[in-house]
Enzyme design. Sequence first.
Site, PDB file in Angstrom:
ATOM      1  N   GLU A 152       0.877  -1.271   0.132  1.00 23.03           N
ATOM      2  CA  GLU A 152       0.068  -0.011  -0.078  1.00 23.03           C
ATOM      3  C   GLU A 152       0.857   1.288  -0.020  1.00 23.03           C
ATOM      4  OE1 GLU A 152      -3.632  -0.628   2.525  1.00 23.03           O
ATOM      5  OE2 GLU A 152      -4.013   1.495   2.634  1.00 23.03           O
TER       6      GLU A 152
ATOM      7  N   ARG B  27      -8.540   1.625  13.571  1.00 24.60           N
ATOM      8  CA  ARG B  27      -9.287   0.477  13.311  1.00 24.60           C
ATOM      9  C   ARG B  27      -9.078  -0.418  14.513  1.00 24.60           C
ATOM     10  NH1 ARG B  27     -12.390  -2.670   9.668  1.00 24.60           N
ATOM     11  NH2 ARG B  27     -12.448  -0.862   8.297  1.00 24.60           N
TER      12      ARG B  27
ATOM     13  N   GLU C 227     -10.487  -9.425   4.235  1.00 22.31           N
ATOM     14  CA  GLU C 227      -9.861  -9.514   5.532  1.00 22.31           C
ATOM     15  C   GLU C 227     -10.352 -10.109   6.603  1.00 22.31           C
ATOM     16  OE1 GLU C 227      -9.815  -5.310   5.026  1.00 22.31           O
ATOM     17  OE2 GLU C 227      -7.789  -5.293   5.901  1.00 22.31           O
TER      18      GLU C 227
END
Length: 1347
Positions: free
Chosen positions: A819, A897, A1279
């Site tokens: 990423e 998160r 995920e």
Amino acid sequence: MSKKEETEFIFFCNGRKIVDLHIDPSMTLLSYLRRKLRLTGSKLGCGEGGCGACTVMVSSYDKLTTNITHVAVNACLTTICQMYLTSVTTVEGIGSIKDGLHPVQERIAKAHGSQCGFCTPGIVMSMYTLLRNNDRPCMPDIEDAFQGNLCRCTGYRPILEGYRTFTKESEINGIGCKTNCKTTCCQNKNGSKKVCANGKIQSCKSNSGINGISTTLFQPSEFTSYDSTKDIMFPQELILMIENEKPMPVRFTCNDVTWLRPVNLQQMLDMRKRFPDAKIVAGNTEVGVEIQQRKMIYPVTVSVAHVTELNIIELYDEGVRIGASVTLSRIDTFLRDTIKKTPDYKCKSFVAIVDMLHWFAGQQIRNVAVVGGNIITGSPISDLNPIFMAAGSTLEFADTEGVRRMVSITNDFFTGYRKNSMKANETLISITVPFTKQTEYFKAFKQAHRRDDDIAIVNAAFRVDFDENTIRDCTLAFGGMAPTTKLAEETVKLMIGRVWDQALFDDVTAHLANEMSIPPGAPGGMVEYRQSLVISFFFKFYVFVRMDNKTKTPSKEESSASIPLKRGSVESTQMFQEVSDDRSPIDLVGRPVVHLSAYQQATGEAVFVDDIVPFQNELFMAIVFSQKAHAIIKSVDATAALAIRGVHAYVDHNDVPGINVIGNPVKDEELFATSNVTSIGQYIGGIVAEDRDMAQRAAKLVKVEYQELEPIISIEDAIAKNSFIEPTRILTKGSVLDGFKYSDQVVESEIKVGEQEHFYMETQSCIAIPTIEDDAMDIITSSQTLKSVQAAVADVIGVQYHKVRARAKRVGGAFGGKETGNIPPAAAAAVAAKTCKRPVRCVLDRNDDMASTGTRHAFLARYKVGFTNDGKIQALKIDMYMNCGHSQDLSLSVMERAMFHVQNVYYIPNVEAHGYCCRTNIPSNTAFRGFGSPQSTLAVENWISDIALACGISQNKVREINMLQVGQSTYFNQKVEDLQLLKRCWDECLDNSEYKNRQSQVEEYNRSKRWRKRGIAALPIMYGVGYSDRFLNQAGALVIIYTDGSVLLTHGGVEMGQGLYTKMIQVASRTLGIPASRIHTNETSTATVPNTSPTSASVGSDLNGMAVKIACETLCKRLEPYKKQESNKTWNEWVKAAYFDRVNLSATGFYKTPDIGFDWQTKSGNPSYYFTYGVAVSEVEIDCLTGDHVVLRTDIVMDVGDSINPAIDIGQIEGAFVQGYGLYTLEEHRWSPTGQLLTKGPGFYKLPSFTDIPVTFNVSLLDGVPHEKVVCSSKAIGEPPLLLAGSVFFAIKDAIRAARRDAGKGEIFMLDSPATAERIRMACADRITEKFPPASPGTFTPFFIRS
Ligand SMILES: Cc1cc2nc3c(=O)[nH]c(=O)nc-3n(C[C@H](O)[C@H](O)[C@H](O)COP(=O)(O)OP(=O)(O)OC[C@H]3O[C@@H](n4cnc5c(N)ncnc54)[C@H](O)[C@@H]3O)c2cc1C
Ligand code: FES
Ligand code: FES
């Protein structure tokens, strides 16, 4: 040396004769294939024999026996010279898209065993080689063949299931659950209850119609049958050449490097005399690693692999004599045969050797590595040397005059770390291992981090000889306890003449603890564990001898100590909803369509970045990395590097035309360090040279002087030194003070979850191609975030974004690591390309990739949880710390998160959660599948488990009574819409797994075994899907219809193995109403679809799918008038008509997720668009004495809405689960106190391998749960299932608890993740571990620390 002595280099590759008059002995077979022959199917995954991506088959002809042998080898460790007069078969040689796939290629593709495809050619070649030797293998043969292969995507199950179709068993029984069941499941053996994952199912026959559930992901009947006679033949011409070859030495010289191959002893001795400094090699597995990894140069090499006298293996009166150049595979075959034909009592040490060889590396290594190489390397963790020593073996040496010397292999032989008493002019000729006697017992043990293909932590071999009831003689050899393999000579002295009883055992353990003691900071670390293993191994041997000797029957308590922990072959079921019969056959949505690149991947035709044919004038860039974790750069001197012919430039911050700053989302990193470094692996500069080897060697010559500063490595260190990245995140609900007040009990504890390496199989790779005319740059990259690469490159080379195009066709796995991880190499290559005005390729070696890129964050949760006596949670206060490394990168978002998942599926009335981002001096940690949630979910389940124990009620009861109920919201006030699905997953998974019954069976089992325990655990998860940053929730697509009716589909999503391109074509095909074969996606590019969000957070299909659908709908609308007008015509005709009518046949689609985004200022909003649910039940068995474990069974029920492609979704579930299994039980980075990563490469960093997956592995998709908010009523999948692997962690904890109960230890104990063998063993605290209390911190310098 005269030119006359030179040999003409000849070998065959895929049936073609290759003659090379300028062979470079320093080149590996892999480089030769990839660069010279442009056969890029074989991949470079590690360069150290640890991943199998480079596997090829090497066939040889023996003119004495006229036998042809086929073996799998690692092309990365084989020098090209070793291939002289052999025939090499690569993945390209066995089949192709054009000429037809080989059944081995076809089956891995059709069985969905190829996701990113980077590992696939290597796996294909291991299987192909197996079939060439055994065309009807059984499952254990297949598992053995894959010991040296890794796959990071699939979770292995589909590969094994696909290849099961080659086995004898599949012919007899049908293929697992997949065929011919009529009314009851074919796996329903002996009237046992259902085996299928779905309790409702009576038959698993495909399309049975029962509840519309299918278990058929592929149809074996569609496979091409395997006919071994069609396989590539060994070249006749080569047989003739070998037949006619004179017994002369072979010699190749190039660039001052010489490679010699004598064929008999005299030639070898002469050469050794002539070149006293020459390096001896045989299999080259050890020397190859030195050359590849440590860049060692040996000007003259003498290969002893073909010396006839060194290749003899024979029995004689006293034992077996094994020539030094006999390969481990040949030893295995020979000894197996001997064991069959010889009385058992004589072969006890041979049995130990054969057993040990199973755990020695993978087949690719065993096929070439020789016994002499293992002995002379003298590694303290050699697996064979302890056996040879315990068996009383003798070595035979010859010096250059031919004088022989016999040496017993005892403590005197090994003189130091990797040193021995072989004289400089000697060569090892053979080893003799004596037969065992009737009165002897022999056994060897090995404990490694991973069961298959791993080096030992400790190994041992024991021999005892009895005179009636007393010990006549004994040898106890240990590896991993000293700089050399070591005999416990002192302990043995006290054993002679004694009886084999408890008193002896007690005395031996006391003495062994002393004789094998190691200081707290000893190399290798894990000192308490290693010392415990010494005693545990001896205990196992003690019990084994007692069991074998009927007069000394061990107690029931003891007997389980010596049972080996074995596992069966994988059995599995996959259940998903079938599409209804009335659905149009061209509508592929909901069907298990094969990954669209699978065939190219299986044939090696799929092109990854480093497979791209070099551009004209292309250069290679090797990065000069910081070697210090925290330091001031005093000087950099590249003079020596620049002096090498072929080196073009050294580039660093002085060459950056734009800004020398990168970082996403915050620009807080220098691309090239200017004055100081804050992490090892930081870029200081780069050497640009003609080719890779040259650049890498030159980069090592760049001298950097540092002034070292104290580094911060671990979370604990950062807390102590108050080193944080701001801001600290805080989320609260209610009042924890009140909550604790109303609680009956409060538990305070902590858990640490270690970091995890992405280990995408394709390392960070890119090519920067400058367009001089426009001052533009084209970047071909393995990034999953093209926009960030584009932006970073533009910034560093000082141009506007529109001058940079970043593109990717496929990425060999990413998992979050690409990423931001591709930004530094891409930006650096762009600077180099701009400086040199030539294309520049930059592909990181595995070691460099691991040392320079970040990982999943190590995580520490300190929690205080209050609850009532009946287990109802009242309050949670939790402080979470993450090791972020030296810069921010995505850490803040990861922490956020983690905080959103801090309740998992439970209702907590009062919460206070703090998230601290620790700044340390390690590479910047980053996104990784799950993005913080795997760590916090494990913490949640840990305190759930604590509550159950504190209240004395079952774990599942605590889970059930606290589970969120329909209508309830998260603690950050997001309404959870479809909570009934969580309950369904829970109920179905407990039911399918027969949890209650099996829990009773586990308890029963545990009552009868002291040293073996089983554990079972269920774990529910709830996963919020979407980015909490609102702006990221957008995607674009461009759909073009050409006038022949074909469609080019592009969107912002990157294909990295997850099947995105396949799913998007399924969506487009349904929306346009045309067959998928009319639609193509060529690549993803910032020039086609701009401003893309990363392909991450599981939303690739959700976001891009909607954009694709919208674009296709626009086109459908434009074509509608033509369809209406002439409904009887075809798609092509409508397209043509529209074209002539001047209709725009390209359309963009744009999608933004509604009602999403969390505002941290106001602490309001929805961090996710929706939730997805899943439950797993896992059962494990542990060996309490070693910490080894096996996952006996896992059942998963997962909510994916209406699956767009069940094969891909199940592949994601299995792949994520196995990756999560690695996170929670196996994968572990270790750092030196100065910040050096010690676990670089697959040799030290262990990912799950084929035989780590659950023995029974059932996955079921929740049926009948369309999710209308997302494209095709689906849900995200990438995920969430990773978190379910936590079930294994808690099953292990359950098993440890049973062991502790037996030992009278407390049942509430701390266990950090990963639950490695070391941690499991030490948590099973008992009288052995008590002997080795840990030294007080601060009193010694540890060998390694965990971050
Ligand atoms: C991926 C991988 C996994 C491995 N796993 C294991 C494992 O599980 N257990 C384990 O014990 N080891 C393991 N090893 C280590 C290695 O495979 C063994 O040491 C192997 O036996 C070396 O044999 P070789 O023929 O490849 O040696 P080479 O690399 O050819 O040589 C090794 C050394 O031996 C010397 N040598 C070779 N033959 C002679 C001779 N006749 N006389 C004098 N010197 C000689 C060479 O000069 C060199 O120094 C592993 C290695 C790799 C790369
Ligand atoms: S690249 Fe050869 S084994 Fe990994
Ligand atoms: S498919 Fe095996 S590593 Fe990606």
